[in-house]
Design an enzyme around this catalytic site. Structure first.
Site, PDB file in Angstrom:
ATOM      1  N   GLU A 223      -5.096   1.361 -10.098  1.00  0.00           N
ATOM      2  CA  GLU A 223      -4.861   1.765  -8.705  1.00  0.00           C
ATOM      3  C   GLU A 223      -5.950   1.146  -7.819  1.00  0.00           C
ATOM      4  OE1 GLU A 223      -5.005   5.991  -8.355  1.00  0.00           O
ATOM      5  OE2 GLU A 223      -3.921   6.088  -6.474  1.00  0.00           O
TER       6      GLU A 223
ATOM      7  N   ARG B  64       0.841  -1.193   0.000  1.00  0.00           N
ATOM      8  CA  ARG B  64       0.000   0.000   0.000  1.00  0.00           C
ATOM      9  C   ARG B  64       0.881   1.251   0.000  1.00  0.00           C
ATOM     10  NH1 ARG B  64      -5.248   0.751   3.888  1.00  0.00           N
ATOM     11  NH2 ARG B  64      -6.206   2.353   2.601  1.00  0.00           N
TER      12      ARG B  64
END
Lengths: 339, 339
Positions: free
Chosen positions: B282, B69
């Site tokens: 994304e 992340r």
């Protein structure tokens, strides 16, 4: 009528620029501020007629909302007194241009911001420029540190004294940073665009226009990255449980057309309501060359707008009507001139 | 075949996230780093199958280039040792995902950057991830300070040890910042986009690819503000006497398609050569909602690309071929899998 909402005095006479150099040198050495030179009208005329005025005529615009050079506002240089003196000189010089060409230029002021200094110290200069010099707005620097971003977001209450005065005077601000003193950020290629994007996102996160429903902010350079990422911003508003961008922001935020190619202008007009777009060129400014792909100047943004399939009513809004609405004091000046 | 070049493990198991909290708390209090928990395969499977894998299948993609992340890389948190330990854990977790789903995920690593720490301290982790874990690239943070921008531009020689290793290993980097610790910058709404624009402009100003002709950098989020201001950047290159953007940069820079509306994707493909665009979403990431204007997820970027009038050859490039070229080790993996 065609109004360019975004012009800076990037061609100011050398005497003015030399005074700035001497002022900064005096601050650095602890010496006394130099006296400001006599700048003859002829030098101002020459600097304007060979540049902005010539290009306005060549490109077919009538009037420029004109402010001191953004990149040399330099709020991060010196201290508050240095910024106040420099801002005053810059604004006075704009006033001289306006007085020489009252039908072609109207003034917008630089604020004497300084890092760590409360914004209410800038209120007096705004009042002077509006009430005494006849200016119609101001440029507000969201990062007076020059690329180190030490000031709070524009939604912070510390900015409120300026907004209160802007509403009282009925003048908008263009959100515009100055040069970058941080080597990571090229001024016109990164810092300017980042600041536009940053300001828009701050306003999206906050609720500033609940407190100031009549406040108007112009975000230049076509809104930075915002129109290109319009879906991202719509989605972020949704995730944050904010109203739609239209309800939340677009009664108060306006973008200019300083986007230097046709596809960018096309996108801007595809996603942003026409009521929120003001014609601007940033001329003579960031990009001065000729586009080899078109044979025209990159910053001749009127050509790009002319190529859009807009109605006459829409063109009137973008080229003049929106500016007259966002800058009511401009409208007053034009009405007084019979325009 | 459809390869998503930009996926983060935003849904990592809670045990992993809790360990990070404990690690940071230990650093703050001066305590000992906690031992890393046993995370059962089932928890990893659940986190992936209900999220990334489900969405990949629903949207019709085959494979994601997967990295820790981005917003929690947090290079600005703790010190170098904290960053090294955290990066190692994050990368190991990605490796477990890849091992569980070897046909669906390939790994890209987080670097153990830390403000003020030389980048060559990150080289060992890059080598470990590529040589031992089979990863195919890295995420490079141009601002490990988290929104204070204290590192030098990406063209500075201090970054060169990483570039040398990247070229040696034949892996690219995605230029990707982490969270913003500076309240002026919203992470996904400002800091990410600003970093993309800033990196591109640094590369335009410099001559990095003269020194590293084989270096490849992916600038995510559709290149920040760059395609929207393509004319500005072309003009700035001209003013700086640089070669054209195409000659100067586009042999080495690639943009993804993380632009969450059709007009933005249209613009990207209008101005940027198709060879420089890699499909990416994304996902699951910055914007998770459904666009009320389309009834589809904002970040279902495949729909926008599908709507473009591309030839079959062009679609193959964007959806897979370009990724296989930019990430040669991905191509090797796929070939070994008979794909």
């Amino acid at each position: 009528m065609i109004i360019d909402c975004h012009g800076h005095y990037t061609t100011a006479p050398e005497l003015h620029t030399l005074w700035r150099d001497a002022q900064v040198a005096a601050f650095t050495s602890g010496g006394e501020e130099p006296s400001y030179p006599e700048i003859p009208d002829d030098q101002i005329r020459e600097s304007i007629e060979q540049n902005q005025l010539r290009l306005l005529r060549e490109r077919g615009a009538d009037l420029t909302i004109f402010s001191p050079r953004a990149s040399t506002m330099g709020h991060h240089i010196g201290d508050e007194a240095v910024s106040r003196a420099w801002s005053g000189r810059c604004n006075d010089l704009i006033k001289r241009v306006v007085d020489l060409y009252p039908e072609t230029f109207v003034g917008v002021c630089q604020l004497p911001q300084s890092p760590g200094t409360p914004i209410d110290r800038s209120v007096a200069e705004l009042e002077r420029c509006v009430n005494e010099l006849g200016f119609i707005g101001c440029n507000l620097n969201p990062d007076p540190s020059g690329g180190f971003w030490t000031a709070p977001p524009l939604t912070d209450r510390s900015w409120y004294p300026l907004y209160e005065k802007m509403v009282e005077l009925d003048v908008p601000a263009m959100v515009h940073v100055s040069a970058s003193a941080n080597p990571v950020f090229h001024a016109t290629g990164a810092h300017y665009l980042n600041a536009d994007t940053t300001a828009f996102m701050q306003l999206l996160q906050g609720d500033l226009f609940k407190d100031f429903p009549d406040l108007r902010l112009v975000i230049p350079h076509g809104g930075g990255a915002v129109p290109y990422h319009w879906g991202r911003f719509r989605g972020l508003a949704d995730m944050m449980k904010k109203p739609t961008l239209h309800e939340h922001l677009m009664g108060n935020i306006f973008f200019d057309t300083c986007v230097y190619h046709q596809p960018g202008i096309n996108l801007l007009f595809e996603v942003v309501p026409v009521d929120n777009i003001l014609f601007g060129s940033e001329m003579v400014g960031a990009v001065r060359g000729i586009d080899p792909e078109t044979g025209q100047f990159f910053d001749d943004t009127k050509r790009y707008v002319d190529n859009l399939p807009l109605t006459g009513v829409e063109k009137d809004k973008v080229f003049a009507g929106n500016a007259r609405t966002v800058y009511p004091r401009l409208n007053d000046i034009l009405v007084a001139q019979g325009r």
